[in-house]
Design a protein around this motif. Structure first.
Motif, PDB file in Angstrom:
ATOM      1  N   CYS A 228       0.929  -1.054  -0.230  1.00 55.30           N
ATOM      2  CA  CYS A 228      -0.090   0.047  -0.071  1.00 55.30           C
ATOM      3  C   CYS A 228       0.818   1.255  -0.110  1.00 55.30           C
ATOM      4  CB  CYS A 228      -1.094   0.029   1.140  1.00 55.30           C
ATOM      5  SG  CYS A 228      -2.266   1.484   0.981  1.00 55.30           S
ATOM      6  N   GLY A 229       1.529   1.334  -1.242  1.00 55.20           N
ATOM      7  CA  GLY A 229       2.129   2.647  -1.394  1.00 55.20           C
ATOM      8  C   GLY A 229       0.871   3.604  -2.102  1.00 55.20           C
TER       9      GLY A 229
ATOM     10  N   ASN B   4      -1.247   1.281  -4.907  1.00 53.74           N
ATOM     11  CA  ASN B   4      -2.490   0.623  -4.605  1.00 53.74           C
ATOM     12  C   ASN B   4      -3.230   1.234  -3.845  1.00 53.74           C
ATOM     13  OD1 ASN B   4      -2.180  -1.820  -6.266  1.00 53.74           O
ATOM     14  ND2 ASN B   4      -1.098  -2.737  -4.556  1.00 53.74           N
TER      15      ASN B   4
ATOM     16  N   GLN C   2       2.857  -4.189   4.690  1.00 53.38           N
ATOM     17  CA  GLN C   2       3.444  -4.925   5.655  1.00 53.38           C
ATOM     18  C   GLN C   2       3.771  -3.850   6.777  1.00 53.38           C
ATOM     19  OE1 GLN C   2       7.338  -5.837   3.670  1.00 53.38           O
ATOM     20  NE2 GLN C   2       7.893  -3.629   3.276  1.00 53.38           N
ATOM     21  N   ASP C   3       3.805  -2.510   6.502  1.00 51.48           N
ATOM     22  CA  ASP C   3       4.037  -1.426   7.686  1.00 51.48           C
ATOM     23  C   ASP C   3       3.044  -1.644   8.729  1.00 51.48           C
ATOM     24  OD1 ASP C   3       6.607  -1.111   6.597  1.00 51.48           O
ATOM     25  OD2 ASP C   3       6.125   0.411   5.745  1.00 51.48           O
TER      26      ASP C   3
ATOM     27  N   TRP D  39       5.522   7.138   3.780  1.00 48.80           N
ATOM     28  CA  TRP D  39       5.700   7.187   2.457  1.00 48.80           C
ATOM     29  C   TRP D  39       7.098   7.320   2.301  1.00 48.80           C
ATOM     30  CZ3 TRP D  39       5.484  11.884  -1.287  1.00 48.80           C
ATOM     31  CH2 TRP D  39       5.465  11.465  -2.767  1.00 48.80           C
TER      32      TRP D  39
ATOM     33  N   GLN E 241       7.504  16.563  -6.257  1.00 47.23           N
ATOM     34  CA  GLN E 241       8.216  16.899  -7.558  1.00 47.23           C
ATOM     35  C   GLN E 241       7.123  16.849  -8.712  1.00 47.23           C
ATOM     36  OE1 GLN E 241      11.582  14.321  -8.250  1.00 47.23           O
ATOM     37  NE2 GLN E 241      12.869  16.238  -8.515  1.00 47.23           N
ATOM     38  N   VAL E 242       5.757  16.566  -8.388  1.00 45.71           N
ATOM     39  CA  VAL E 242       4.705  16.768  -9.277  1.00 45.71           C
ATOM     40  C   VAL E 242       3.557  17.875  -8.676  1.00 45.71           C
ATOM     41  CG1 VAL E 242       5.169  14.533 -10.351  1.00 45.71           C
ATOM     42  CG2 VAL E 242       3.571  14.642  -8.338  1.00 45.71           C
TER      43      VAL E 242
ATOM     44  N   ARG F 233       6.407  16.822   0.917  1.00 49.04           N
ATOM     45  CA  ARG F 233       6.243  15.382   0.872  1.00 49.04           C
ATOM     46  C   ARG F 233       5.678  15.060   2.221  1.00 49.04           C
ATOM     47  NH1 ARG F 233      11.149  13.815  -2.025  1.00 49.04           N
ATOM     48  NH2 ARG F 233      12.073  12.797  -0.067  1.00 49.04           N
TER      49      ARG F 233
ATOM     50  N   ALA G 239       2.663  -8.475   6.272  1.00 52.60           N
ATOM     51  CA  ALA G 239       3.893  -8.750   5.322  1.00 52.60           C
ATOM     52  C   ALA G 239       3.471 -10.056   4.535  1.00 52.60           C
ATOM     53  CB  ALA G 239       5.171  -8.804   6.121  1.00 52.60           C
TER      54      ALA G 239
ATOM     55  N   GLY H 132       1.638  -4.230  -6.006  1.00 47.66           N
ATOM     56  CA  GLY H 132       1.979  -2.890  -5.889  1.00 47.66           C
ATOM     57  C   GLY H 132       3.169  -2.734  -4.721  1.00 47.66           C
TER      58      GLY H 132
ATOM     59  N   GLY I 279       6.153  -1.617  -5.128  1.00 45.72           N
ATOM     60  CA  GLY I 279       7.218  -0.688  -5.377  1.00 45.72           C
ATOM     61  C   GLY I 279       8.375  -1.256  -5.943  1.00 45.72           C
TER      62      GLY I 279
ATOM     63  N   TYR J 131      16.919   2.574  -8.012  1.00 50.62           N
ATOM     64  CA  TYR J 131      15.738   1.257  -7.580  1.00 50.62           C
ATOM     65  C   TYR J 131      15.723   0.289  -8.627  1.00 50.62           C
ATOM     66  CZ  TYR J 131      14.710   4.480  -3.836  1.00 50.62           C
ATOM     67  OH  TYR J 131      14.844   5.271  -2.823  1.00 50.62           O
TER      68      TYR J 131
ATOM     69  N   ASN K 161       6.364   6.739 -11.251  1.00 52.75           N
ATOM     70  CA  ASN K 161       6.052   8.158 -10.956  1.00 52.75           C
ATOM     71  C   ASN K 161       4.660   8.419 -10.621  1.00 52.75           C
ATOM     72  OD1 ASN K 161       5.224  11.165 -12.309  1.00 52.75           O
ATOM     73  ND2 ASN K 161       7.501  11.045 -12.020  1.00 52.75           N
TER      74      ASN K 161
HETATM   75  C1  LIG Z   1      12.147   9.484  -1.817  1.00 51.57           C
HETATM   76  C2  LIG Z   1      11.043   9.611  -2.830  1.00 51.57           C
HETATM   77  C3  LIG Z   1      10.544  10.505  -3.256  1.00 51.57           C
HETATM   78  C4  LIG Z   1       9.756  10.525  -4.459  1.00 51.57           C
HETATM   79  N1  LIG Z   1       9.016  11.664  -4.799  1.00 51.57           N
HETATM   80  C5  LIG Z   1       8.084  11.637  -5.838  1.00 51.57           C
HETATM   81  C6  LIG Z   1       7.526  12.806  -6.453  1.00 51.57           C
HETATM   82  O1  LIG Z   1       7.470  13.872  -5.802  1.00 51.57           O
HETATM   83  N2  LIG Z   1       6.746  12.570  -7.480  1.00 51.57           N
HETATM   84  C7  LIG Z   1       6.787  11.565  -8.216  1.00 51.57           C
HETATM   85  O2  LIG Z   1       6.067  11.439  -9.150  1.00 51.57           O
HETATM   86  N3  LIG Z   1       7.291  10.398  -7.879  1.00 51.57           N
HETATM   87  C8  LIG Z   1       8.138  10.347  -6.628  1.00 51.57           C
HETATM   88  N4  LIG Z   1       8.738   9.355  -6.398  1.00 51.57           N
HETATM   89  C9  LIG Z   1       8.752   8.015  -7.048  1.00 51.57           C
HETATM   90  C10 LIG Z   1       7.359   7.526  -6.976  1.00 51.57           C
HETATM   91  O3  LIG Z   1       6.142   8.326  -7.098  1.00 51.57           O
HETATM   92  C11 LIG Z   1       7.256   6.697  -5.302  1.00 51.57           C
HETATM   93  O4  LIG Z   1       8.438   5.818  -5.339  1.00 51.57           O
HETATM   94  C12 LIG Z   1       5.773   6.143  -5.057  1.00 51.57           C
HETATM   95  O5  LIG Z   1       6.104   5.806  -3.791  1.00 51.57           O
HETATM   96  C13 LIG Z   1       5.652   4.950  -5.745  1.00 51.57           C
HETATM   97  O6  LIG Z   1       4.456   4.147  -5.249  1.00 51.57           O
HETATM   98  P1  LIG Z   1       4.013   2.533  -5.347  1.00 51.57           P
HETATM   99  O7  LIG Z   1       3.004   2.682  -4.391  1.00 51.57           O
HETATM  100  O8  LIG Z   1       4.374   2.193  -6.561  1.00 51.57           O
HETATM  101  O9  LIG Z   1       5.382   1.881  -4.240  1.00 51.57           O
HETATM  102  P2  LIG Z   1       5.725   2.293  -2.921  1.00 51.57           P
HETATM  103  O10 LIG Z   1       5.679   3.839  -2.583  1.00 51.57           O
HETATM  104  O11 LIG Z   1       7.288   1.812  -2.784  1.00 51.57           O
HETATM  105  O12 LIG Z   1       4.889   1.266  -2.110  1.00 51.57           O
HETATM  106  C14 LIG Z   1       5.156   0.124  -1.909  1.00 51.57           C
HETATM  107  C15 LIG Z   1       4.428  -0.683  -0.596  1.00 51.57           C
HETATM  108  O13 LIG Z   1       4.549  -1.869  -0.583  1.00 51.57           O
HETATM  109  C16 LIG Z   1       4.910  -2.478   0.666  1.00 51.57           C
HETATM  110  N5  LIG Z   1       5.318  -3.686   0.473  1.00 51.57           N
HETATM  111  C17 LIG Z   1       6.641  -4.242   0.133  1.00 51.57           C
HETATM  112  N6  LIG Z   1       6.824  -5.400   0.070  1.00 51.57           N
HETATM  113  C18 LIG Z   1       5.528  -6.009   0.647  1.00 51.57           C
HETATM  114  C19 LIG Z   1       5.388  -7.170   1.154  1.00 51.57           C
HETATM  115  N7  LIG Z   1       5.953  -8.397   0.926  1.00 51.57           N
HETATM  116  N8  LIG Z   1       4.014  -7.176   1.675  1.00 51.57           N
HETATM  117  C20 LIG Z   1       3.217  -6.261   2.005  1.00 51.57           C
HETATM  118  N9  LIG Z   1       3.557  -4.983   1.717  1.00 51.57           N
HETATM  119  C21 LIG Z   1       4.740  -4.794   0.928  1.00 51.57           C
HETATM  120  C22 LIG Z   1       6.061  -1.480   1.187  1.00 51.57           C
HETATM  121  O14 LIG Z   1       6.289  -1.506   2.413  1.00 51.57           O
HETATM  122  C23 LIG Z   1       5.222   0.004   0.602  1.00 51.57           C
HETATM  123  O15 LIG Z   1       4.461   0.569   1.467  1.00 51.57           O
HETATM  124  C24 LIG Z   1       9.658   9.397  -5.328  1.00 51.57           C
HETATM  125  C25 LIG Z   1      10.469   8.254  -4.746  1.00 51.57           C
HETATM  126  C26 LIG Z   1      11.320   8.311  -3.730  1.00 51.57           C
HETATM  127  C27 LIG Z   1      11.849   7.135  -3.330  1.00 51.57           C
END
Ligand SMILES: Cc1cc2nc3c(=O)[nH]c(=O)nc-3n(C[C@H](O)[C@H](O)[C@H](O)COP(=O)(O)OP(=O)(O)OC[C@H]3O[C@@H](n4cnc5c(N)ncnc54)[C@H](O)[C@@H]3O)c2cc1C
Length: 446
Positions: free
Chosen positions: A14-15, A18, A38-39, A44, A56-57, A98, A120, A148, A150, A333, A389
């Motif tokens: 759940c980033g 999702n 998992q958390d 974030w 950044q957006v 952020r 998790a 989802g 990440g 990454y 992104n």
């Molecule tokens: C520091 C940082 C800043 C960013 N800022 C921007 C921005 O300003 N603008 C932009 O467009 N993009 C930004 N990005 C890029 C991108 O938007 C982010 O990385 C965004 O968080 C991606 O979302 P996500 O849900 O795909 O993945 P994530 O945010 O990584 O979320 C994944 C989630 O899955 C969980 N998870 C992982 N494994 C498991 C498991 N086995 N079981 C259960 N849960 C699990 C994690 O704990 C996490 O909560 C940034 C990236 C970083 C690293």
């Protein structure tokens, strides 16, 4: 161990990706969805939640607004509900923090009612016509999966044996107290995270190193290209265009457009540049630094005390040696399947390099089994730079929900762009429909 009833879909992680799915899914009351995180609570990227980190957006690129502006889980509704909207408008003209977006995500996660924290996922298997998703304390049954989780931090192989309190990925920077004040620090990497960490080292109370080596394999420290036409690549039309393109064209686009997403914000670059000037000429400190463009971390070994790093240069024989106490790896990454998929991996379609084969609707391109697997933020290679992104997370979640439900609940096509991406079946009036070449009179085919 309890087994849950059958869900239409279990979303893992759940980033923002999702969470957007969960927020939009509130508009589909018949859909039984569980989101497993998992958390213990919504965070974030906590290891990089630096005090002055900025989004950044545009904040309009929130969980829902770009596909469903009347959905109650918008950033605007968060601001209005919290009574802070007027002060927000006055205080956040330049960019949104952020931290504030993390607060918004936590607010939305609580409201959607489908997110289960502290779950998790350890493994996923297929049993007859359903998936079984195993966490430490229960089993979740699902007809379909949405991945989802990440992208995991990429740690160069030469640094892996030394990972610990003094050698760590930037993603973990704030997760433990770090030895930087008065120490010799190496930051490897030239993207936004590297720059944020360097800025923090130079400005935060009690963080200033005695010596800083900042090495980037890039030719320098290029700014984020946030210009209008570059941003047209972060639109649904561009994603469709990218998905239709052949592998060579895709590779060219990824290369050419790198800095539309992986560059450093100009404000941050200016802040670092200014601070280095102050430290060098205006302040009475013993601080020294080397900023090395075109240098990668080639080798790392233990020294007494600390570590010795070999930084390979742009030309043979151009390497530099750095004796350091702390190594911060801002090395990006990876795009690799999560470990919990191991039992399923053989049946999931992948390219030769291990990346998933993903259809335009983000469903894995497989016909095996009755249920489907959709992916969020795991298709940069096939859907383009916008994939990791925030720009299109609402749109992508809408595409996935339409596909999952087999009907068009959300509008996901027909959004205009200034670039004409094609060919996608529509020809703007300024262009002519392609016609087969006409033969000049008297010309004969051989
Ligand atoms: C520091 C940082 C800043 C960013 N800022 C921007 C921005 O300003 N603008 C932009 O467009 N993009 C930004 N990005 C890029 C991108 O938007 C982010 O990385 C965004 O968080 C991606 O979302 P996500 O849900 O795909 O993945 P994530 O945010 O990584 O979320 C994944 C989630 O899955 C969980 N998870 C992982 N494994 C498991 C498991 N086995 N079981 C259960 N849960 C699990 C994690 O704990 C996490 O909560 C940034 C990236 C970083 C690293």
């Amino acid at each position: 161990m309890p087994t849950h009833p059958l869900y239409d879909a279990v979303a893992i992680g759940c980033g923002p990706s999702n969470l957007s799915l969960a927020a939009l899914a509130t508009e589909l009351p018949g859909l039984r969805l569980a989101v497993l995180e998992q958390d213990p609570a919504m965070r974030w990227h906590p290891g990089l939640m630096l005090p002055d980190a900025r989004l950044q957006v545009s904040p309009w690129k929130d969980l829902v607004s770009l596909v469903s502006p009347t959905n109650p889980h918008s950033f605007l509704n968060f601001l209005v509900s919290g009574g802070r909207v007027h002060r927000f408008l006055v205080s956040s003209r330049e960019a949104v923090s952020r931290k504030e977006f993390e607060q918004y995500y936590a607010w939305a996660a609580e409201r959607v009612g489908t997110v289960h924290f502290g779950q998790a996922v350890r493994s996923v298997e297929r049993v007859a016509e359903e998936f079984r998703v195993h966490t430490d304390d229960s089993t979740w049954r699902a007809r379909n999966l949405v991945l989802g989780t990440g992208r995991p931090p990429r740690v160069p192989v030469q640094a892996r044996p030394f990972l610990g309190p003094d050698v760590f990925h930037a993603h973990d920077y704030l997760k433990a107290p770090r030895r930087t004040q008065g120490a010799r620090v190496l930051v490897a990497g030239g993207g936004q995270s590297a720059a944020e960490v360097v800025h923090h080292l130079l400005t935060a109370p009690g963080a200033l190193p005695a010596g800083l080596v900042w090495a980037t394999g890039r030719t320098g420290l290029p700014p984020l290209d946030d210009s209008p036409f570059s941003n047209d690549w972060y639109t649904p039309g561009a994603v469709r265009h990218f998905h239709r393109a052949g592998p060579k064209h895709r590779a060219r686009l990824l290369e050419a457009l790198t800095y539309t997403s992986d560059g450093i914000s100009e404000e941050l670059l200016a802040g670092i540049y200014r601070r280095l000037y102050e430290l060098d000429y205006l302040e009475d400190t013993a601080f020294h630094h080397a900023v090395l463009p075109g240098h990668r971390l080639d080798q790392l070994g233990r020294a007494a005390p600390g570590y010795e790093a070999v930084l390979g240069g742009p030309e043979p024989g151009g390497e530099r040696l750095a004796a350091v106490d702390t190594v911060i790896l801002a090395t990006g990454y990876a795009e690799e399947p999560p470990a919990f998929l191991a039992p399923l991996l053989d049946e999931l379609p992948r390219h030769d390099d291990g990346t998933f084969r993903v259809r335009a609707d983000f469903r894995l391109d497989t016909d095996t089994g009755p249920g489907g697997v959709w992916v969020q933020n795991a298709a940069r290679h096939s859907h383009g730079l916008a994939d990791p992104n925030l720009s299109l997370s609402a749109w992508r979640s809408a595409v996935i929900l339409n596909s999952l439900g087999g009907r068009e609940v959300f509008r996901t096509d027909g959004f205009d762009t200034t670039f004409t991406f094609g060919p996608d079946g529509s020809t703007p009036p300024a262009l002519r429909e392609p016609t087969p070449p006409t033969l000049a009179e008297g010309t004969f085919l051989p």
